[in-house]
Design a protein around this motif. Sequence first.
Motif, PDB file in Angstrom:
ATOM      1  N   GLY A  58     -50.025  94.100 -44.503  1.00 25.88           N
ATOM      2  CA  GLY A  58     -50.620  95.362 -44.067  1.00 25.88           C
ATOM      3  C   GLY A  58     -49.587  96.457 -43.913  1.00 25.88           C
ATOM      4  O   GLY A  58     -48.489  96.380 -44.452  1.00 25.88           O
ATOM      5  N   GLY A  59     -49.919  97.475 -43.144  1.00 23.15           N
ATOM      6  CA  GLY A  59     -49.012  98.599 -42.945  1.00 23.15           C
ATOM      7  C   GLY A  59     -48.236  98.474 -41.650  1.00 23.15           C
ATOM      8  O   GLY A  59     -48.284  97.457 -40.960  1.00 23.15           O
ATOM      9  N   ASP A  60     -47.517  99.544 -41.325  1.00 21.16           N
ATOM     10  CA  ASP A  60     -46.759  99.598 -40.079  1.00 21.16           C
ATOM     11  C   ASP A  60     -47.734  99.656 -38.901  1.00 21.16           C
ATOM     12  O   ASP A  60     -48.869 100.094 -39.049  1.00 21.16           O
ATOM     13  N   PHE A  61     -47.266  99.233 -37.732  1.00 19.12           N
ATOM     14  CA  PHE A  61     -48.071  99.394 -36.524  1.00 19.12           C
ATOM     15  C   PHE A  61     -47.186  99.890 -35.395  1.00 19.12           C
ATOM     16  O   PHE A  61     -45.974  99.669 -35.390  1.00 19.12           O
ATOM     17  N   GLU A  62     -47.798 100.587 -34.464  1.00 17.94           N
ATOM     18  CA  GLU A  62     -47.093 101.223 -33.344  1.00 17.94           C
ATOM     19  C   GLU A  62     -47.336 100.429 -32.074  1.00 17.94           C
ATOM     20  O   GLU A  62     -48.463 100.044 -31.784  1.00 17.94           O
ATOM     21  N   VAL A  63     -46.254 100.178 -31.322  1.00 19.67           N
ATOM     22  CA  VAL A  63     -46.358  99.568 -30.006  1.00 19.67           C
ATOM     23  C   VAL A  63     -46.056 100.672 -28.999  1.00 19.67           C
ATOM     24  O   VAL A  63     -45.011 101.315 -29.069  1.00 19.67           O
ATOM     25  N   LYS A  64     -46.993 100.920 -28.104  1.00 13.76           N
ATOM     26  CA  LYS A  64     -46.841 101.958 -27.080  1.00 13.76           C
ATOM     27  C   LYS A  64     -45.864 101.496 -26.008  1.00 13.76           C
ATOM     28  O   LYS A  64     -45.571 100.308 -25.905  1.00 13.76           O
ATOM     29  N   PRO A  65     -45.345 102.421 -25.184  1.00 16.42           N
ATOM     30  CA  PRO A  65     -44.408 102.029 -24.116  1.00 16.42           C
ATOM     31  C   PRO A  65     -44.972 100.909 -23.257  1.00 16.42           C
ATOM     32  O   PRO A  65     -46.161 100.879 -22.952  1.00 16.42           O
ATOM     33  N   GLY A  66     -44.113  99.987 -22.901  1.00 15.15           N
ATOM     34  CA  GLY A  66     -44.519  98.776 -22.189  1.00 15.15           C
ATOM     35  C   GLY A  66     -44.618  97.660 -23.213  1.00 15.15           C
ATOM     36  O   GLY A  66     -45.219  97.823 -24.269  1.00 15.15           O
ATOM     37  N   SER A  67     -44.026  96.536 -22.947  1.00 19.03           N
ATOM     38  CA  SER A  67     -43.984  95.445 -23.907  1.00 19.03           C
ATOM     39  C   SER A  67     -45.377  94.910 -24.215  1.00 19.03           C
ATOM     40  O   SER A  67     -46.237  94.848 -23.351  1.00 19.03           O
ATOM     41  N   GLN A  68     -45.606  94.541 -25.472  1.00 14.79           N
ATOM     42  CA  GLN A  68     -46.847  93.906 -25.891  1.00 14.79           C
ATOM     43  C   GLN A  68     -46.502  92.587 -26.565  1.00 14.79           C
ATOM     44  O   GLN A  68     -45.450  92.448 -27.165  1.00 14.79           O
ATOM     45  N   MET A  69     -47.402  91.637 -26.461  1.00 14.29           N
ATOM     46  CA  MET A  69     -47.195  90.337 -27.090  1.00 14.29           C
ATOM     47  C   MET A  69     -47.878  90.300 -28.452  1.00 14.29           C
ATOM     48  O   MET A  69     -48.998  90.757 -28.598  1.00 14.29           O
ATOM     49  N   LEU A  70     -47.175  89.764 -29.415  1.00 15.40           N
ATOM     50  CA  LEU A  70     -47.720  89.538 -30.749  1.00 15.40           C
ATOM     51  C   LEU A  70     -47.835  88.031 -30.918  1.00 15.40           C
ATOM     52  O   LEU A  70     -46.858  87.303 -30.757  1.00 15.40           O
ATOM     53  N   ARG A  71     -49.032  87.532 -31.207  1.00 17.47           N
ATOM     54  CA  ARG A  71     -49.234  86.096 -31.421  1.00 17.47           C
ATOM     55  C   ARG A  71     -49.365  85.850 -32.919  1.00 17.47           C
ATOM     56  O   ARG A  71     -50.167  86.468 -33.594  1.00 17.47           O
ATOM     57  N   VAL A  72     -48.552  84.917 -33.419  1.00 17.90           N
ATOM     58  CA  VAL A  72     -48.587  84.530 -34.829  1.00 17.90           C
ATOM     59  C   VAL A  72     -48.979  83.057 -34.885  1.00 17.90           C
ATOM     60  O   VAL A  72     -48.380  82.229 -34.207  1.00 17.90           O
ATOM     61  N   GLU A  73     -50.026  82.774 -35.663  1.00 20.65           N
ATOM     62  CA  GLU A  73     -50.524  81.398 -35.799  1.00 20.65           C
ATOM     63  C   GLU A  73     -50.513  81.010 -37.267  1.00 20.65           C
ATOM     64  O   GLU A  73     -50.928  81.779 -38.114  1.00 20.65           O
ATOM     65  N   LEU A  74     -50.036  79.825 -37.551  1.00 23.50           N
ATOM     66  CA  LEU A  74     -50.080  79.287 -38.904  1.00 23.50           C
ATOM     67  C   LEU A  74     -51.128  78.182 -38.908  1.00 23.50           C
ATOM     68  O   LEU A  74     -51.019  77.219 -38.165  1.00 23.50           O
ATOM     69  N   PRO A  75     -52.184  78.333 -39.740  1.00 20.16           N
ATOM     70  CA  PRO A  75     -53.249  77.331 -39.741  1.00 20.16           C
ATOM     71  C   PRO A  75     -52.759  75.987 -40.270  1.00 20.16           C
ATOM     72  O   PRO A  75     -51.690  75.906 -40.870  1.00 20.16           O
ATOM     73  N   PRO A  76     -53.578  74.958 -40.085  1.00 21.72           N
ATOM     74  CA  PRO A  76     -53.215  73.649 -40.638  1.00 21.72           C
ATOM     75  C   PRO A  76     -53.018  73.728 -42.144  1.00 21.72           C
ATOM     76  O   PRO A  76     -53.604  74.583 -42.801  1.00 21.72           O
ATOM     77  N   ALA A  77     -52.200  72.871 -42.694  1.00 22.54           N
ATOM     78  CA  ALA A  77     -51.954  72.850 -44.130  1.00 22.54           C
ATOM     79  C   ALA A  77     -53.281  72.745 -44.876  1.00 22.54           C
ATOM     80  O   ALA A  77     -54.156  71.967 -44.502  1.00 22.54           O
ATOM     81  N   GLY A  78     -53.423  73.573 -45.906  1.00 22.66           N
ATOM     82  CA  GLY A  78     -54.626  73.536 -46.732  1.00 22.66           C
ATOM     83  C   GLY A  78     -55.777  74.365 -46.211  1.00 22.66           C
ATOM     84  O   GLY A  78     -56.824  74.424 -46.826  1.00 22.66           O
ATOM     85  N   VAL A  79     -55.606  75.031 -45.064  1.00 23.58           N
ATOM     86  CA  VAL A  79     -56.675  75.872 -44.502  1.00 23.58           C
ATOM     87  C   VAL A  79     -56.273  77.317 -44.684  1.00 23.58           C
ATOM     88  O   VAL A  79     -55.244  77.747 -44.188  1.00 23.58           O
ATOM     89  N   ALA A  80     -57.079  78.085 -45.401  1.00 24.00           N
ATOM     90  CA  ALA A  80     -56.780  79.499 -45.656  1.00 24.00           C
ATOM     91  C   ALA A  80     -57.826  80.372 -44.975  1.00 24.00           C
ATOM     92  O   ALA A  80     -58.949  79.950 -44.726  1.00 24.00           O
ATOM     93  N   GLY A  81     -57.430  81.626 -44.696  1.00 19.93           N
ATOM     94  CA  GLY A  81     -58.367  82.604 -44.169  1.00 19.93           C
ATOM     95  C   GLY A  81     -58.905  82.315 -42.798  1.00 19.93           C
ATOM     96  O   GLY A  81     -60.009  82.667 -42.461  1.00 19.93           O
ATOM     97  N   ARG A  82     -58.101  81.712 -41.965  1.00 22.12           N
ATOM     98  CA  ARG A  82     -58.533  81.366 -40.613  1.00 22.12           C
ATOM     99  C   ARG A  82     -58.610  82.575 -39.735  1.00 22.12           C
ATOM    100  O   ARG A  82     -57.913  83.487 -39.759  1.00 22.12           O
TER     101      ARG A  82
END
Length: 82
Positions: A58-82
């Motif tokens: 995707g494109g760039d994204f802006e984080v406003k003042p104050g920390s925000q959490m970014l969660r990254v998840e990798l699906p099980p092997a062989g599962v796409a579009g979760r």
Amino acid sequence: MVVKVPDDSVFAQAFLEPNDVVDIALPAGRFRLAYASGVQWFGTRQMFGPGHEAVALGGDFEVKPGSQMLRVELPPAGVAGR
């Protein structure tokens, strides 16, 4: 990878295997997400070796003042579009 915009410096990297989840605290600023994949890991400089490609998500994204959490998840092997 979480890349800081506009200087393209790498802010955070995480190595994920299927079913992994990682939370990354982000300070205020502009960021871009990218990933690379492959079979054999050569380290943070070479990543997956010759011929690997890092792909922006995707494109760039802006984080406003104050920390925000970014969660990254990798699906099980062989599962796409979760």
